[in-house]
Design an enzyme around this catalytic site. Structure first.
Site, PDB file in Angstrom:
ATOM      1  N   TYR A 137       0.958  -1.079  -0.032  1.00  0.00           N
ATOM      2  CA  TYR A 137       0.056  -0.025   0.013  1.00  0.00           C
ATOM      3  C   TYR A 137       0.645   1.114   0.003  1.00  0.00           C
ATOM      4  O   TYR A 137       0.148   2.372   0.126  1.00  0.00           O
ATOM      5  CB  TYR A 137      -0.749   0.191   1.116  1.00  0.00           C
ATOM      6  CG  TYR A 137      -2.041  -0.974   1.131  1.00  0.00           C
ATOM      7  CD1 TYR A 137      -3.353  -0.700   0.872  1.00  0.00           C
ATOM      8  CD2 TYR A 137      -1.827  -2.359   0.988  1.00  0.00           C
ATOM      9  CE1 TYR A 137      -4.485  -1.596   0.803  1.00  0.00           C
ATOM     10  CE2 TYR A 137      -2.932  -3.298   0.784  1.00  0.00           C
ATOM     11  CZ  TYR A 137      -4.134  -2.835   0.843  1.00  0.00           C
ATOM     12  OH  TYR A 137      -5.234  -3.641   0.750  1.00  0.00           O
ATOM     13  N   ASP A 244      -5.963  -6.550   5.163  1.00  0.00           N
ATOM     14  CA  ASP A 244      -6.968  -5.821   4.677  1.00  0.00           C
ATOM     15  C   ASP A 244      -8.066  -7.355   4.076  1.00  0.00           C
ATOM     16  O   ASP A 244      -9.141  -7.007   4.114  1.00  0.00           O
ATOM     17  CB  ASP A 244      -6.538  -5.185   3.119  1.00  0.00           C
ATOM     18  CG  ASP A 244      -7.614  -4.159   2.613  1.00  0.00           C
ATOM     19  OD1 ASP A 244      -8.694  -4.203   3.255  1.00  0.00           O
ATOM     20  OD2 ASP A 244      -7.436  -3.661   1.654  1.00  0.00           O
TER      21      ASP A 244
END
Length: 373
Positions: A137, A244
């Site tokens: 990310y 996630d």
């Protein structure tokens, strides 16, 4: 009497609706438990972007930084290209506020339906600590020969000892307040270098927390164990991408995304922690009163825990859980009551419940113990 400064970002879609419900619960919690908050509304999201082109301007960052916590509703609009708000506001805010970990409880409350046959609340009470700043990310990558059959895309994943260390250390401290078990979730047989770094951090820190048992599970195995034997886990620490994925699976166990809470935690005082339900802005039902405010209310409880208001945090969690158990459905028109009505039921129940109604093991109260340690 505690006094806390709270920044409120209602956001888009159903965000303002569930946030209003959470703030009504906060009013009731303040009255019952004797603390107070000073609240500042910060306008961020689709409307601001469409009007001014601004995503997260410097003055908004300064405003957020001056508060003790951020209560966030939801963000996203069909009027804005996907990715713009997510990267320009949410990820940018996590970076600006140094929100080192994302905390997501996976708890099945009594009476709340789950799609997992035979699953009971006694078997499903864990928390996932997701490293929140690195991994895949970081947004670094490149594409060469774009638009041709020879296109090559490279996406970087960054793992540092520092970021892994602060996430794992927090996880150990939280596990000490819970059932004293920590599980590292990774993919060490394929992501060898990153996996070795995470394993070394867990091994190093385990010497400082000898009362906490450690365990390891591959992320693919986690996706099998989580719905079948969630009682195996207490505190799970993992990297950004894996966290996630597995936390959405965990939310399904606990009743669905609509009732799931999260906290993006700053651990060193360099920024402000942010708390948000994970259901998104749901523009298709915005304004209909079909959104369940429980995710926002439970996120408020997480915020109260990190602010040191442990008794209030546990009572808010217990009140929300009690009301959830009475709903015929957990979202949409089938919920049988509007967002505002469900929120008011939680307010009313807050005046009746004991903070230890859930057995004295509220994650929200445990966070208060970690915060005050």
């Amino acid at each position: 009497m505690g006094h806390h400064r709270l920044a409120v970002i209602p956001g888009d879609g159903i965000g303002p609706e569930v946030t209003d419900a959470a703030l009504a619960v906060l009013d009731a919690a303040e009255q019952r438990f004797g603390f107070s908050t000073e609240r500042t509304t910060v306008s961020l999201g689709a409307d601001r972007y469409l009007e001014s082109g601004e995503l997260l301007p410097d003055e908004a960052v300064a405003e957020l930084r001056s508060n003790d916590a951020i209560l966030f509703g939801a963000i996203g609009s069909p009027k804005v290209t996907p990715g713009i708000l997510e990267h320009g506001v949410i990820l940018a805010m996590r970076a600006a506020m140094t929100q080192a970990v994302n905390l997501r409880p996976v708890r099945l409350y009594p009476g709340v339906p789950t799609p997992i046959a035979g699953l009971t609340p006694q078997r499903c009470d864990l928390v996932v600590v997701r490293e929140n700043s690195e991994g895949a990310y970081v947004g670094r990558g490149s594409t060469v020969h774009r638009g041709t059959p020879a296109a090559v895309a490279v996406q970087e994943s960054v793992n540092t000892w520092y970021a892994a260390h602060r996430a794992v250390d927090f996880s150990f401290r939280l596990a000490q307040q819970r059932r004293k078990k920590l599980t590292l979730c990774h993919k060490t047989n394929v992501l060898v270098e990153a996996g070795r770094l995470w394993l070394s951090v867990v091994e190093e820190l385990s010497a400082q927390y000898p009362d906490v048992e450690t365990d390891y599970v591959h992320v693919d195995a986690m996706c099998m164990h989580l719905p079948t034997t969630p009682e195996r886990f207490d505190v799970v620490v993992t990297d950004n991408l894996f966290g996630d994925i597995v936390t959405d699976l965990g939310a399904v166990l606990a009743g669905g995304l609509g009732v799931a809470a999260s906290g993006n935690l700053n651990l060193d005082g360099s920024g402000t922690s942010m708390f948000e339900p994970i259901h998104g802005s749901a523009p298709d039902i915005a304004g209909r009163g079909w959104a369940n405010p429980a995710g926002a209310v439970l996120s408020l409880a997480l915020a109260l825990g990190t602010l040191g208001e442990g008794e209030a945090a546990a009572a808010v969690e217990a009140a929300a859980a009690s009301v959830l158990s009475e709903l015929p459905a957990l979202a949409g028109e089938a919920m049988g009551a509007t967002t505002e009505v469900v929120g008011q039921r939680i307010v009313d129940r807050l005046g009746e419940v004991d903070s230890d109604l859930l057995g004295g093991d509220s994650l929200m109260a445990q966070l208060a113990a970690v915060a005050n340690a």
